[in-house]
Design a protein around this motif. Structure first.
Motif, PDB file in Angstrom:
ATOM      1  N   HIS A  79     -10.641  -3.225  -5.578  1.00  0.00           N
ATOM      2  CA  HIS A  79      -9.331  -3.170  -5.323  1.00  0.00           C
ATOM      3  C   HIS A  79      -8.711  -4.606  -5.188  1.00  0.00           C
ATOM      4  CE1 HIS A  79     -10.439   0.742  -4.310  1.00  0.00           C
ATOM      5  NE2 HIS A  79     -10.538   0.635  -3.059  1.00  0.00           N
ATOM      6  N   PRO A  83      -4.418  -6.177  -6.230  1.00  0.00           N
ATOM      7  CA  PRO A  83      -3.521  -5.854  -5.049  1.00  0.00           C
ATOM      8  C   PRO A  83      -2.007  -5.319  -5.185  1.00  0.00           C
ATOM      9  CG  PRO A  83      -3.692  -8.226  -5.360  1.00  0.00           C
ATOM     10  CD  PRO A  83      -4.520  -7.500  -6.380  1.00  0.00           C
ATOM     11  N   VAL A  84      -1.531  -4.608  -4.845  1.00  0.00           N
ATOM     12  CA  VAL A  84      -0.051  -4.133  -5.007  1.00  0.00           C
ATOM     13  C   VAL A  84       0.828  -4.574  -3.789  1.00  0.00           C
ATOM     14  CG1 VAL A  84       1.310  -2.424  -5.560  1.00  0.00           C
ATOM     15  CG2 VAL A  84      -1.014  -2.344  -6.490  1.00  0.00           C
ATOM     16  N   ASP A  85       1.725  -5.314  -3.836  1.00  0.00           N
ATOM     17  CA  ASP A  85       2.505  -5.621  -2.730  1.00  0.00           C
ATOM     18  C   ASP A  85       3.409  -4.626  -2.145  1.00  0.00           C
ATOM     19  OD1 ASP A  85       1.583  -8.200  -1.820  1.00  0.00           O
ATOM     20  OD2 ASP A  85       2.454  -9.051  -3.674  1.00  0.00           O
ATOM     21  N   HIS A  86       4.125  -4.829  -1.018  1.00  0.00           N
ATOM     22  CA  HIS A  86       4.988  -4.095  -0.364  1.00  0.00           C
ATOM     23  C   HIS A  86       6.475  -4.640  -0.964  1.00  0.00           C
ATOM     24  CE1 HIS A  86       7.181  -2.646   3.449  1.00  0.00           C
ATOM     25  NE2 HIS A  86       7.876  -3.697   2.987  1.00  0.00           N
ATOM     26  N   ARG A  91       5.597   0.932  -1.160  1.00  0.00           N
ATOM     27  CA  ARG A  91       4.666   0.551   0.038  1.00  0.00           C
ATOM     28  C   ARG A  91       3.622  -0.204  -0.692  1.00  0.00           C
ATOM     29  NH1 ARG A  91       3.661   5.143   4.318  1.00  0.00           N
ATOM     30  NH2 ARG A  91       2.007   3.710   4.836  1.00  0.00           N
ATOM     31  N   ALA A  92       2.817  -0.989   0.099  1.00  0.00           N
ATOM     32  CA  ALA A  92       1.635  -1.703  -0.465  1.00  0.00           C
ATOM     33  C   ALA A  92       0.507  -0.802  -0.771  1.00  0.00           C
ATOM     34  CB  ALA A  92       1.318  -2.661   0.701  1.00  0.00           C
ATOM     35  N   GLY A  93      -0.329  -1.246  -1.412  1.00  0.00           N
ATOM     36  CA  GLY A  93      -1.359  -0.256  -1.890  1.00  0.00           C
ATOM     37  C   GLY A  93      -2.349  -1.206  -2.922  1.00  0.00           C
ATOM     38  N   CYS A  94      -3.075  -0.519  -3.577  1.00  0.00           N
ATOM     39  CA  CYS A  94      -4.147  -1.365  -4.597  1.00  0.00           C
ATOM     40  C   CYS A  94      -4.188  -0.468  -5.806  1.00  0.00           C
ATOM     41  CB  CYS A  94      -5.514  -1.650  -3.730  1.00  0.00           C
ATOM     42  SG  CYS A  94      -6.493   0.026  -3.605  1.00  0.00           S
ATOM     43  N   SER A 100      -4.828   3.491  -4.436  1.00  0.00           N
ATOM     44  CA  SER A 100      -4.579   4.323  -3.306  1.00  0.00           C
ATOM     45  C   SER A 100      -3.605   5.118  -3.713  1.00  0.00           C
ATOM     46  CB  SER A 100      -3.806   3.344  -2.497  1.00  0.00           C
ATOM     47  OG  SER A 100      -2.592   2.518  -3.180  1.00  0.00           O
ATOM     48  N   THR A 101      -3.347   6.206  -2.884  1.00  0.00           N
ATOM     49  CA  THR A 101      -2.532   7.401  -3.249  1.00  0.00           C
ATOM     50  C   THR A 101      -1.079   6.732  -3.642  1.00  0.00           C
ATOM     51  OG1 THR A 101      -1.973   7.820  -1.031  1.00  0.00           O
ATOM     52  CG2 THR A 101      -3.649   8.922  -1.756  1.00  0.00           C
ATOM     53  N   LEU A 102      -0.632   5.830  -2.930  1.00  0.00           N
ATOM     54  CA  LEU A 102       0.813   5.529  -3.148  1.00  0.00           C
ATOM     55  C   LEU A 102       1.279   4.871  -4.480  1.00  0.00           C
ATOM     56  CD1 LEU A 102       1.068   3.983   0.437  1.00  0.00           C
ATOM     57  CD2 LEU A 102       2.552   5.946  -0.375  1.00  0.00           C
TER      58      LEU A 102
END
Lengths: 558, 426
Positions: A79, A83-86, A91-94, A100-102
């Motif tokens: 992960h 990284p995935v920013d907000h 929403r944030a996630g990875c 992440s589900t999002l």
């Protein structure tokens, strides 16, 4: 609200439309024929020169449920690389191998996908699968529920219970778990592992129940057919990954006596034992069998080179393969006298003979199966590769030069064992639209998706026709979900939440008495608490269940 | 729909107060909404269900306040904060979904009150993985149960009744013949391990902090190594050799441990010696781990965090994306080093779980029965999941998630409602 999508080049195989310039009208989320007399067009998109298809459907992707979440927990280091920013909108996630589900929902939509089906929902873990899918935005979801290693079914089979009773139990499970179909994983093998058996071939008996995988498969395939469930029995074969398993797979096809069958991630089940290294391609034989047996379909489970994680219900196979874990850590679980799971991270390398040949075998199968309505584009996300590699895979299928260039760089011994370079076929846009849209919708049983006919849900993807198909399929110009613009230029512009598809075959509810007693006596939960209801799914205030029709329950047979 | 104003006996209630999630309780409700556990209660469920929850207003600076004012006050604290810490996290799935949404928006760090123990297991998962099992498998298969350093029942009172001494089982086993071994720990109450026919469990005690030696020795013996020592932490080597042999001949042995009880440095290495012993055993027979936990929603909130962010807790959203660090993002460390500037403390199941002593501005969202040594800046009493409102909880094994129900009328808002309102007010 009326939309007009003007002048796009449309590929809609469900209606035989192969690259025809036409306008599409969308009213309140559905495709309509034309505006009503005097009706105002609220918004128009000029799609001149653009490629228009229905939203893509991934008919086999591990996006929710226990083993996926174990994979997430297992791999923080992966992960960290993605990284995935907000943002204002999202929403944030990875991302990467077990996103992440999002992030999963956003990225599927950004690739033009509007639905994904989780193929390994365990009955006793269905609530978690639905919770995770409920937190997966934009796309529609659904699941196939696993049977064939659960004690109650094996017990019924061993007691030679009437097929009608079995059908009632199968239907009850589908209702209780809000599923779209039935999956069987290593039929009887996951159970056998709990009795310390380490392999289970098609005609080998489970040590306790004394039933064979062949009996399990035939009984379940028949149940699914007789219940009128549109999706055929979804089979993860026995002996996954074992050299020589091509024989098991061919016998499995023959073993269900003509009942519809879907063989999943068939690449992992198409291995011979020829050559110096006793590992060879069984792709030609498998493709020939699929071509000949019209009741059989398959998805490929293509591997692509790089780091991934394998997450499977098949803990017998996962335990056997755990020595290959990269990084060296893995998880296996026995689950509730119901199922199992195994999570093993993997790194496929093009200079590893076996991995290189696995890559070639998958592509051989894609190219040798003649009917695109019966072969489906999957990497068995994340087992062969993460779903974000689909555009690359599409280019491999559509671009022979590109394919052969990569082929020329894989392990030389694997090149010698593959016929890939001699296959000239290149998939057309129409064929890609079949395998990722029209065919997938038909296979899963989504009557109002995967096509652009009047009445269909307006799940629509618009691409720029680029000779670099990887680039083209990675970044659609527009994605509409139920008529709303959710992606523009490959980026999410609106977050919606999709829905969950399920089927509700008819059955005799009298079976509940027996199931309730069984749970009370042997389990640690009550039958009623196992059930996932439509209300549970809607409880988050965003999701809801769409019931797809079971078209015609067949006459019960004696 | 239930009429909560009526007295009633509710059957098949799922008890949210420990990781077993027993779902066969009868809970009686009187017209005032007081609850009494009838059938299938245990010491823990009686304490928790029958505890009074007096109607209570939120408090701002120690003074009664309206819910709106308390929410506005909380939002004000959080708006000004640079690094909020949302900890405790004694909640269920829906509450945790609201926590992650707020944390994402605020750039907060999240941690659970039981992380110290939970992390000991998680570090092993993330370093080498493990083989585990679930309660129904144990109930139907276990033939040798090795309990390490705990009595089990003070955490999970009905464990033996539910999954060890059950009379009926699926595969023809005489469950009364199951073998129980308590390994390690001192003065552990082993009465729950006495078989229905009076047969006593084997007890191999050692000082709790010497468990690492014992676990390492057992792993070595199972791996076929010979030990020169004649005793390990007071346990005869021959006794451990005998245990190793029994494990190899058992058909389905199960190891269980409480990582929370292993309160010595680097206890994760002891957990790892247990889980690697299990891996070795599986080369020839079947064996599984069953880590204890699930209380105060620790399993549930880590599940939610993992699917929402990719990571379990001890995760920070401070830099715009989730970052996980089991060391840096612990509650104690963030408070001690002054890295967090507001503490939001959540405990909806247990009024005894109060926030750690701190000078930080503190907002508590919790059980109405909470009593503080130090009055928080804001206290918002919220409903108890599984009593005052619906929810979903994961069991200790992380596989089975069950709905928990509302049992009575309540004026208390749910944690999720309060957090959503705070998020809205930001």
């Amino acid at each position: 609200m009326l939309l007009k999508l003007t002048g796009g080049t449309v590929y809609d195989p469900a209606h035989g439309i192969d690259g025809q310039v036409m306008d599409i009208y969308v009213r309140d989320g559905r495709i309509v024929d034309r505006p009503r007399e005097g009706e105002r067009i609220d918004q128009e998109y000029d799609l001149t020169g653009k490629v228009v298809m229905a939203g893509a459907i991934d008919m086999h992707t591990h996006i929710g449920g226990g083993k996926v979440n174990i994979a997430r927990t297992l791999l923080p280091e992966d992960h960290r690389g993605d990284p995935v920013d907000h943002t204002e909108l999202t929403r944030a996630g990875c991302g990467h191998v077990a996103p992440s589900t999002l992030t999963t929902g956003y990225r599927y939509a950004e690739m033009g996908y509007t639905a994904g089906f989780e193929p390994a929902v365990l009955p006793l873990n269905a609530r978690q699968a639905h919770l995770e899918m409920g937190d997966t935005p934009i796309i529609d979801k659904g699941g196939y529920v696993m049977l064939g290693n659960d004690d109650l079914f094996l017990r019924m089979l061993a007691a030679q219970k009437d097929q009608n009773a079995i059908n009632d139990y199968v239907a009850w499970i589908i209702h209780a778990t809000q599923a779209m179909g039935i999956k069987v994983v290593n039929a009887g093998g996951i159970s056998a592992f709990k009795f310390n058996q380490r392999m289970l071939d098609l005609d080998e008996k489970n040590a306790y129940y004394q039933v064979t995988p062949r009996q399990v498969l035939k009984t379940l395939a028949r149940a699914v057919y007789e219940l009128g469930v549109p999706h055929p029995l979804h089979v993860h074969g026995n002996n996954l990954g074992v050299p020589g398993n091509v024989e098991t797979t061919l016998n499995t096809i023959a073993g269900v006596e003509g009942y519809p069958l879907h063989l999943t991630h068939i690449q992992f089940h198409s291995y011979g034992t020829e050559g110096d290294r006793k590992f060879s391609s069984g792709a030609a034989r498998i493709a020939e069998a699929i071509n000949r047996n019209k009741h059989v379909s398959a998805d490929v489970g293509q591997i692509l080179f790089g780091q991934t994680v394998t997450a499977s219900g098949d803990n017998m196979s996962q335990f056997r393969n755990a020595g290959h874990a990269h990084p060296d850590k893995w998880i296996c679980m026995d689950i509730e006298c119901d199922a199992g799971c195994g999570v093993v991270p993997f790194k496929y390398k093009d200079q590893n003979f076996v991995n290189a040949l696995q890559w070639a075998i998958g592509l051989e199968i894609f190219l040798l199966v003649e009917d695109p309505w019966r072969i489906f584009l999957t990497t068995d996300h994340p087992n062969g590769a993460p779903f974000t590699s689909y555009p690359h895979l599409i280019r491999l299928l559509m671009d022979k030069t590109f394919r052969n260039e990569i082929f020329s760089r894989i392990h030389p011994d694997a090149q010698k064992m593959s016929t890939l370079a001699s296959i000239d076929r290149e998939y057309s846009l129409y064929e890609i639209a079949i395998m990722t849209r029209a065919g997938a919708a038909r296979l899963v049983g989504l009557h109002d998706r995967g096509h652009l006919g009047v009445g269909a849900a307006a799940d629509i993807t618009v691409y720029t026709d680029d000779p670099d198909r990887e680039k083209m399929f990675a970044k659609p110009d527009y994605v509409f979900k139920d008529g709303e613009l959710v992606v523009r230029n490959g980026k999410v512009v609106k977050v919606t939440w999709g829905a969950t598809h399920a089927v509700k075959p008819e059955f005799d509810r009298g079976i509940e008495k027996e199931i309730a007693k069984y749970f009370d006596t042997y389990h640690t939960v009550k039958m009623d608490h196992v059930k996932v209801t439509e209300q549970h799914i809607a409880e988050d205030g965003r999701n809801h269940v769409i019931v797809q029709a079971c078209k015609g329950r067949r006459e019960r047979t004696a | 729909m239930d009429d909560f104003a009526q007295a009633s006996a509710v059957e098949n209630v799922t008890c949210p107060f420990c990781g077993l999630l027993c779902d066969d309780l009868t809970v009686e409700r009187d017209t005032a909404g007081a609850l009494r556990v009838g059938k299938n209660g245990c010491s823990r469920s009686i304490t928790f269900f029958e505890r009074g929850t007096p109607p209570l207003l939120p408090r701002l600076g120690g003074e009664d306040a309206s819910l709106q004012d308390a929410i506005a006050g909380a939002a004000e604290f959080l708006r000004r904060a640079h690094h909020p810490l949302i900890a405790g996290l004694g909640t269920e799935v829906q509450g945790m979904r609201a926590v992650t949404s707020l944390a994402d928006k605020l750039g907060a760090t999240i941690d659970h009150m039981h992380s110290k123990g939970f992390m000991r297991n998680l570090l092993v998962v993330q370093n080498s993985g493990w083989l585990t099992t679930t309660l129904t498998e144990v109930r139907n298969r276990v033939d040798l149960l090795v309990i390490i350093g705990t009595d089990v029942v003070s955490l999970l009172p009905r464990f033996f009744e539910r999954v060890v001494w059950n009379r009926d089982s699926l595969f023809g086993q005489d469950t009364a013949q199951r073998e129980i071994v308590y390994l390690g720990g001192q003065n552990i109450d082993t009465t729950a391990g006495i078989a229905p026919d009076g047969r006593k469990p084997e007890v191999l005690p050692c000082e709790p902090e010497r468990l690492p030696e014992v676990a390492a020795a057992l792993r070595a013996l199972v791996a076929g190594k010979k030990l020169a020592a004649t005793e390990i932490a007071g346990i005869a080597t021959t006794a451990l050799e005998k245990l190793a042999e029994r494990l190899k001949t058992a058909r389905y042995s199960v190891f269980t441990w409480s990582a929370r009880a292993m309160d010595f440095p680097h206890a994760e290495l002891t957990v790892q010696n247990i889980t690697e012993t299990i891996k070795i055993l599986n080369q020839t027979t079947r064996s599984s781990g069953l880590p204890l936990g699930g209380n105060d929603g620790d399993v549930s909130i880590n599940q939610v965090s993992a699917w929402i962010s990719g990571y379990p807790v001890r995760t920070s959203y401070g830099s715009g994306h989730p970052e996980y660090d089991p060391y840096h993002f612990s509650t104690d460390r963030l408070i001690d080093r002054g890295e967090a500037d507001v503490l939001v403390w959540i405990s909806t199941f247990d009024p005894g779980r109060i926030p750690p002593a701190t000078n930080l501005p503190t907002i508590v969202l919790g059980h109405p029965g909470m009593k503080f040594d130090q009055e928080p800046d804001i206290f918002i009493p919220v409903g108890v999941p599984g009593m005052d409102h619906r929810g979903v909880l994961f069991r200790m094994d992380g596989v089975v998630a069950l709905p928990i129900d509302r049992l009575r009328s309540s004026t208390l808002p749910s944690l999720g409602e309060v957090l959503a309102a705070i998020e809205q007010a930001l």
